[in-house]
Design an enzyme around this catalytic site. Structure first.
Site, short mmCIF file in Angstrom:
data_model
loop_
_atom_site.label_atom_id
_atom_site.label_comp_id
_atom_site.label_asym_id
_atom_site.label_seq_id
_atom_site.Cartn_x
_atom_site.Cartn_y
_atom_site.Cartn_z
CD GLU A 1 -2.95 -1.03 0.08
OE1 GLU A 1 -3.03 0.14 -0.39
OE2 GLU A 1 -3.66 -1.84 -0.17
CB SER A 52 -43.50 -16.81 54.46
OG SER A 52 -44.90 -17.19 54.65
#
Length: 691
Positions: free
Chosen positions: A94, A365
């Site tokens: 590149e 409970s």
């Protein structure tokens, strides 16, 4: 003739001078323009390098369980976490002069222009890595002069403000490799099933060739063209001196295995938990939606994958597929508050509503342990007796009344101890205790236990009539399990941003909010629901699941017409299970009423399998003695049943049980009591005449 020649010469000199002056002016303007651009770029400062990145969610063992993205798979990795082969390959193909230029390779640009003119077409590119990075970050890929000028300006800003290494790292993390993979990490995982750090020369040289045209040079699109591109890159690496001729030849021959699959494409692990994590990121950490979804975060959570699997499998195996009953489950480490497993419902796709952290349901409970802890602080002990019989309580000068009922309307019609009242879940005992302490006591105690849901100051609060969340109850029981230290549910241990910087880390600061001795006494009382020695007028509420237990647990079940609960713990793990219907309809089937207990015990056994059966350790300030479970007095050899029971030191009973001493006539104290011999009224009779 000479005069004409001189005139022509003077004109030529005049034009040449004008041309030079104009050239100098143009050059000066150009220099000033460039200086202006550079100055402006410097004033603007460094451009932001943020790009949408996938946020990853990890379990506590580092396994990825979730990912968020916008169709673009991006995982940022540092330059030193990328294979050197790939770095060299990218530069070779590149931008081989990357480290020499300042953003623009003018020699390469000139060569590209000549090549294009010769071919009368666009045949050669000249964009540097810096230019490509600028385009990837800020611009579209349209071919207009405006875009090219913007690209040049952003390139200048990048080069002025960032090092070559930072630019290269950014480029490799943003370039597109096809199939939704952006950046080398996503591409490496997609094509080769490995991290970018582990790429070989052959893999790196093939991967580096894809960005030129993913639809052409991807090995999935055409292996032949991918190989041709790979050869070009290996040759370029040879010329650059980053690959030897021998290595390049060997890489060219290497057979490559192409995976072609993203590693976490379908993530269905603990979806309710993942939703809860995202909500915590948004509301607790105050992160915005975009940052959460596309900020490249790494979110390290507390989820235990094994325990999560156990919870899901247990739920699926026990609940009838035809039933539409729902489930909420939370499992926590009581010492740290870390949430280890979460179920918010039976099917996330059908209903993402999280019943573990969003639903507010009556706890029944399961509220009693909090009440009885408050009672212990006020002088009650496991041996404190009250009468269990149907009782109507009158208020407001007899204008209102309240009559609590036990399960199946069964009562002892006699005095029972607090330990037994808890084990068989006697409602009358609970309401009497609640009223004696004052209706605001339980409200305040619940807040100390970390419950944020609103509590109504009513007599029935003792029986769990005010709604709470499953996660609140799991957290409350954690305080009893850890000896009274304050904790809160934690799902996120650490969050890192896309740079790997820690932006959040959970803290565990132990703070004592309960008395350790009384927390332990309460815990030991809660083991009674599984102990048949506490059977009385009714069997203990955990008798149906006690046979499945291989270790000591403390717990409490609870039920209302529309809710079924089971919450319990070992020293290592607390879990809370709720089952019921979303529309609040009555639970009628017996099997539906047993789901919570069965899910709880099977989950706990599976989750703790393979760990030592650690028991609860008595802290300083407690003392254990054998008592007769029926009356709470010190047991003698004549007592047929005796249970080892813990008390806060100084509150243990001192009176021995005489109920089983036989007189000459063959009777004993217990028989005489039933025949009418009255014992002196205990202290609370003066305050609670209904007892």
């Amino acid at each position: 003739m000479e005069i004409v020649t001189n005139q022509r010469f003077r004109k030529t000199v005049k034009y040449l001078r004008a041309l030079i002056i104009m050239g100098l002016i143009a050059f000066s303007i150009m220099v000033l323009f460039l200086i202006g651009i550079i100055t402006y770029a410097k004033i603007l400062g460094p451009p932001l390098l943020t790009v949408p990145q996938s946020t990853l969610i990890y379990a506590d063992d580092g396994t990825i369980i979730g990912e968020s993205h916008s169709g673009q798979k991006r995982y940022w990795v540092n330059l030193d976490e990328i294979s050197p082969y790939l770095v060299d390959a990218a530069i070779a193909i590149e931008d081989r002069n990357f480290y020499e230029h300042h953003g623009f390779d003018y020699k390469r640009i000139g060569g590209a222009v000549l090549a294009d003119i010769k071919a009368m077409a666009k045949v050669q590119g000249a964009s540097t890595i810096s230019q490509q990075y600028a385009r990837n970050l800020y611009l579209e890929h349209d071919k207009t002069w405006k875009r090219k000028l913007n690209e040049a300006f952003y390139t200048i800003r990048l080069e002025l403000n960032y090092s070559k290494e930072e630019i290269l790292e950014g480029y490799l993390n943003t370039i597109y490799y096809g199939y939704g993979a952006y950046g080398v990490q996503a591409a490496s995982q997609f094509y080769f099933g490995k991290d970018a750090s582990g790429l070989t020369l052959a893999e790196a040289s093939m991967l580096a060739g894809i960005p030129k045209g993913p639809s052409i040079y991807s090995p999935l699109a055409s292996m032949e063209k991918a190989r041709q591109r790979q050869q070009i890159i290996l040759t370029a690496m040879e010329k650059n001196g980053t690959a030897s001729k021998e290595d390049a030849a060997q890489a060219e021959k290497e057979e490559l295995t192409i995976i072609g699959k993203h590693p976490h494409n379908m993530l269905v692990t603990a979806p309710y938990f993942q939703d809860a994590v995202r909500q915590a990121l948004k509301y607790d950490l105050q992160l915005d939606e975009r940052t959460i979804e596309l900020g490249g975060l790494k979110v390290y959570t507390t989820l235990d994958l094994r325990q999560q699997e156990m919870a899901e499998k247990t739920m699926a195996s026990l609940i009838d597929k035809e039933s539409d009953i729902q489930v909420g489950l939370i499992a926590m480490d009581p010492k740290t508050g870390h949430v280890k497993a979460m179920i918010g419902g039976r099917d996330y796709e059908e209903s993402p509503f999280n019943r573990a952290i969003q639903a507010v349901r009556q706890p029944g409970s399961t509220m009693k342990p909090l009440l009885y802890y408050a009672a212990l602080e006020q002088g009650f002990t496991p041996s404190t007796e009250m009468r269990s019989e149907e009782t109507t309580f009158f208020f407001d000068d007899h204008r209102t009344q309240y009559t609590p009922h036990n399960f199946n309307n069964k009562y002892a019609n006699d005095d029972i101890t607090m330990a037994q009242a808890l084990a068989v879940s006697d409602n009358v005992y609970a309401v009497k205790t609640h009223l004696f302490l004052g209706e605001d006591t339980l409200v305040k105690t619940a807040k100390r236990f970390g419950i944020q849901s609103k509590m109504e100051q009513v007599p029935s609060l003792a029986l769990g009539t005010s709604g709470v969340k499953v996660i609140e109850m799991a957290n409350a029981y954690s305080l009893l399990a850890n000896g009274g230290k304050k904790v809160h549910p934690i799902m996120i241990k650490r969050v890192e941003n896309h740079k790997g910087e820690v932006i959040y880390e959970s803290e565990n600061k132990p703070e004592a909010v309960l008395r350790p001795d009384l927390a332990f006494v309460m815990t030991h009382m809660m083991t009674g629901m599984f102990d048949k020695k506490l059977n009385g007028y009714a069997t203990v509420t955990g008798s149906t699941i006690a046979g499945e237990m291989t270790r000591t647990y403390a717990g409490k079940s609870g039920s209302t017409n529309s809710d079924s609960w089971m919450i319990g713990y070992s020293p290592r793990l607390v879990s809370a299970v709720w089952t019921g219907y979303d529309n609040g309809r009555t639970i009628e089937l017996i099997s539906d009423k047993t789901y919570a207990k069965n899910i709880w015990v099977q989950f706990m056994e599976k989750a703790l399998a393979g760990t030592s059966a650690k028991s609860f350790k008595a802290p300083k300030g407690t003392i254990g003695v054998y008592v007769n479970p029926e009356n709470g007095k010190l047991a003698t050899d004549d007592c047929p049943v005796k249970r080892f029971t813990y008390f806060a030191k100084g509150t243990e009973p001192t009176e021995y049980c005489t109920d089983h001493l036989t007189d000459e006539d063959g009777s004993n104290a217990k028989t005489k009591k039933k025949n009418g011999d009255k014992q002196q009224n205990p202290w609370y009779k003066k305050i609670l005449p209904w007892t």
